[in-house]
Each structure stands twice: as structure tokens, then as C-alpha cells.
Design a protein around this motif. Sequence first.
Motif, PDB file in Angstrom:
ATOM      1  N   VAL A  10      21.774 -12.793  36.744  1.00  0.00           N
ATOM      2  CA  VAL A  10      21.410 -13.088  38.300  1.00  0.00           C
ATOM      3  C   VAL A  10      21.120 -14.699  38.447  1.00  0.00           C
ATOM      4  O   VAL A  10      21.763 -15.195  39.406  1.00  0.00           O
ATOM      5  N   ALA A  11      20.259 -14.993  37.925  1.00  0.00           N
ATOM      6  CA  ALA A  11      20.081 -16.438  37.846  1.00  0.00           C
ATOM      7  C   ALA A  11      21.234 -17.361  37.548  1.00  0.00           C
ATOM      8  O   ALA A  11      21.512 -18.392  38.157  1.00  0.00           O
ATOM      9  N   SER A  12      22.066 -17.011  36.570  1.00  0.00           N
ATOM     10  CA  SER A  12      23.309 -17.811  36.291  1.00  0.00           C
ATOM     11  C   SER A  12      24.371 -17.625  37.413  1.00  0.00           C
ATOM     12  O   SER A  12      24.936 -18.755  37.651  1.00  0.00           O
ATOM     13  N   GLY A  13      24.495 -16.421  38.114  1.00  0.00           N
ATOM     14  CA  GLY A  13      25.319 -16.379  39.299  1.00  0.00           C
ATOM     15  C   GLY A  13      24.599 -17.156  40.538  1.00  0.00           C
ATOM     16  O   GLY A  13      25.439 -17.862  41.213  1.00  0.00           O
ATOM     17  N   LEU A  14      23.464 -17.231  40.773  1.00  0.00           N
ATOM     18  CA  LEU A  14      22.741 -17.978  41.847  1.00  0.00           C
ATOM     19  C   LEU A  14      23.136 -19.632  41.543  1.00  0.00           C
ATOM     20  O   LEU A  14      23.363 -20.158  42.333  1.00  0.00           O
ATOM     21  N   LEU A  15      22.834 -19.961  40.338  1.00  0.00           N
ATOM     22  CA  LEU A  15      23.053 -21.289  40.087  1.00  0.00           C
ATOM     23  C   LEU A  15      24.481 -21.822  40.093  1.00  0.00           C
ATOM     24  O   LEU A  15      24.803 -22.780  40.947  1.00  0.00           O
ATOM     25  N   TRP A  84      26.643 -10.218  38.944  1.00  0.00           N
ATOM     26  CA  TRP A  84      26.934 -11.780  38.702  1.00  0.00           C
ATOM     27  C   TRP A  84      27.791 -12.181  39.932  1.00  0.00           C
ATOM     28  O   TRP A  84      27.352 -13.212  40.321  1.00  0.00           O
ATOM     29  N   SER A  85      28.754 -11.580  40.542  1.00  0.00           N
ATOM     30  CA  SER A  85      29.584 -11.665  41.430  1.00  0.00           C
ATOM     31  C   SER A  85      28.661 -11.895  42.740  1.00  0.00           C
ATOM     32  O   SER A  85      28.727 -12.649  43.582  1.00  0.00           O
ATOM     33  N   GLY A  86      27.773 -10.840  42.964  1.00  0.00           N
ATOM     34  CA  GLY A  86      26.837 -10.846  43.953  1.00  0.00           C
ATOM     35  C   GLY A  86      25.940 -11.938  43.956  1.00  0.00           C
ATOM     36  O   GLY A  86      25.764 -12.495  45.175  1.00  0.00           O
ATOM     37  N   ALA A  87      25.361 -12.393  42.948  1.00  0.00           N
ATOM     38  CA  ALA A  87      24.559 -13.549  42.869  1.00  0.00           C
ATOM     39  C   ALA A  87      25.118 -14.823  43.204  1.00  0.00           C
ATOM     40  O   ALA A  87      24.802 -15.692  43.795  1.00  0.00           O
ATOM     41  N   VAL A  88      26.572 -14.991  42.733  1.00  0.00           N
ATOM     42  CA  VAL A  88      27.344 -16.097  43.073  1.00  0.00           C
ATOM     43  C   VAL A  88      27.448 -16.192  44.476  1.00  0.00           C
ATOM     44  O   VAL A  88      27.139 -17.412  45.048  1.00  0.00           O
ATOM     45  N   ILE A  89      27.742 -15.274  45.314  1.00  0.00           N
ATOM     46  CA  ILE A  89      28.067 -15.144  46.704  1.00  0.00           C
ATOM     47  C   ILE A  89      26.806 -15.713  47.458  1.00  0.00           C
ATOM     48  O   ILE A  89      26.524 -16.253  48.422  1.00  0.00           O
ATOM     49  N   LEU A 132      26.866 -14.935  54.277  1.00  0.00           N
ATOM     50  CA  LEU A 132      26.945 -15.111  52.921  1.00  0.00           C
ATOM     51  C   LEU A 132      26.188 -14.569  51.942  1.00  0.00           C
ATOM     52  O   LEU A 132      26.081 -13.869  50.823  1.00  0.00           O
ATOM     53  N   ALA A 133      24.696 -15.173  52.431  1.00  0.00           N
ATOM     54  CA  ALA A 133      23.503 -14.800  51.503  1.00  0.00           C
ATOM     55  C   ALA A 133      23.411 -13.111  51.719  1.00  0.00           C
ATOM     56  O   ALA A 133      22.942 -12.708  50.705  1.00  0.00           O
ATOM     57  N   LEU A 134      23.479 -12.682  52.823  1.00  0.00           N
ATOM     58  CA  LEU A 134      23.317 -11.028  52.969  1.00  0.00           C
ATOM     59  C   LEU A 134      24.385 -10.434  52.375  1.00  0.00           C
ATOM     60  O   LEU A 134      23.974  -9.507  51.603  1.00  0.00           O
ATOM     61  N   VAL A 135      25.645 -10.679  52.098  1.00  0.00           N
ATOM     62  CA  VAL A 135      26.708 -10.180  51.417  1.00  0.00           C
ATOM     63  C   VAL A 135      26.574 -10.210  50.128  1.00  0.00           C
ATOM     64  O   VAL A 135      26.626  -9.270  49.537  1.00  0.00           O
ATOM     65  N   TRP A 138      23.415  -7.960  49.493  1.00  0.00           N
ATOM     66  CA  TRP A 138      24.214  -6.555  49.485  1.00  0.00           C
ATOM     67  C   TRP A 138      25.136  -6.116  48.221  1.00  0.00           C
ATOM     68  O   TRP A 138      24.925  -4.758  47.545  1.00  0.00           O
ATOM     69  N   VAL A 139      25.843  -7.020  47.674  1.00  0.00           N
ATOM     70  CA  VAL A 139      26.727  -6.563  46.345  1.00  0.00           C
ATOM     71  C   VAL A 139      25.805  -6.271  45.369  1.00  0.00           C
ATOM     72  O   VAL A 139      26.030  -5.657  44.512  1.00  0.00           O
ATOM     73  N   LEU A 140      24.666  -7.558  45.231  1.00  0.00           N
ATOM     74  CA  LEU A 140      23.812  -7.275  44.175  1.00  0.00           C
ATOM     75  C   LEU A 140      23.066  -6.023  44.092  1.00  0.00           C
ATOM     76  O   LEU A 140      23.144  -5.542  43.123  1.00  0.00           O
ATOM     77  N   ARG A 141      22.808  -5.643  45.231  1.00  0.00           N
ATOM     78  CA  ARG A 141      21.845  -4.238  45.452  1.00  0.00           C
ATOM     79  C   ARG A 141      22.860  -2.984  45.043  1.00  0.00           C
ATOM     80  O   ARG A 141      22.649  -2.165  44.113  1.00  0.00           O
ATOM     81  N   ARG A 142      24.003  -3.109  45.468  1.00  0.00           N
ATOM     82  CA  ARG A 142      25.010  -2.265  45.469  1.00  0.00           C
ATOM     83  C   ARG A 142      25.654  -2.085  44.014  1.00  0.00           C
ATOM     84  O   ARG A 142      25.626  -1.008  43.322  1.00  0.00           O
ATOM     85  N   ALA A 143      25.661  -3.181  43.210  1.00  0.00           N
ATOM     86  CA  ALA A 143      25.980  -3.337  41.656  1.00  0.00           C
ATOM     87  C   ALA A 143      24.938  -2.823  40.961  1.00  0.00           C
ATOM     88  O   ALA A 143      24.995  -2.088  39.908  1.00  0.00           O
ATOM     89  N   SER A 144      23.670  -2.794  41.224  1.00  0.00           N
ATOM     90  CA  SER A 144      22.543  -2.435  40.495  1.00  0.00           C
ATOM     91  C   SER A 144      22.722  -0.819  40.398  1.00  0.00           C
ATOM     92  O   SER A 144      21.920  -0.214  39.531  1.00  0.00           O
TER      93      SER A 144
END
Length: 146
Positions: A10-15, A84-89, A132-135, A138-144
Motif C-alpha cells: 500500500v505504501a508503495s502504491g501511495l508513493l 497496489w492499484s487502489g493505493a496508486v489511485i 480519485l482519493a475515494l475511488v 474503495w478499490v483498496l477496501r474491495r481488494a482486501s
Amino acid sequence: MSRREDRQTVASGLLFGCGIAAALIDLFIFHLVLQWHHFYDLSTTGVALLADGFFHAVAWFITVWGLFLLAGVRSRHRVHWGRWSGAVIAGVGFFQLFDAVVNHKILGIHQVRYVVGLLPYDVAWIGSAILLALVGLWVLRRASRN
């Protein structure tokens, strides 16, 4: 995947998301192509271009840092690409929101665009950042759950 590796993913995706938002979206599109603003617009053009250079360097450093974290996770375990994709978005949205609130409004070092009516630009910039932050979240939560 361990909790540590999940946090690093998640940190990798956020950065990576923050870095891509800064380097490709903000700097490349708004600074270079459209030439709507520079990172620091309260001085001369030379200072503005110098500030853009430092901003560009920091943005790419953050992007590469995110990729190194991703490589570390990938060397030890299979990457959960949905997380990772959710964290990137989310990272793109969080960068954009930070830029809008801190740089545009609190510090006033630049605006999205210098026109008489800033409101439509601010609404579009902040609105898309929140979306974008909310999407991404949402993707992060759904992926978990998967």
C-alpha cells in the motif's frame, strides 16, 4: 501475505501515485504543456523554473521510492495488484488534494490557472482529487476482501 508486506504494498502504491500525479500530471501537463503555472509563482520566471526543477526531482524521487518498495515486496511475495492499484489511485487523489489545499489555498504559491474566476478551476481540481482519493480507497477496501 503478511501485514508488513501488505503495508509496504500500500505504501508503495501511495508513493508511486503521489509521484506520478506530481511528475506526470501536474508538472508535465500543467507546468510544461499548458503553462498554466509553476510550482512557485511568487517571484521571477527564473525562480519559478528553478522551483519546477526541484519539484520535478522530488516527484521522481518519490515515484522511484515507491517502485523500490514494490520491488522489495515482489522479491519476497506475490504482489496483490488490486491493493497496489487502489493505493496508486488514492495516492494520485491525495497528492492532488494536498496540492490544492496547501499550495493553492493556504500557502498561495500558485493557482491552478491565473484567470479572473478561480472557482471553476478550484472546484474541478479539488473535486477530482476527492473523487480519485475515494475511488482509490474503495478499490483498496474491495481488494482486501478478495
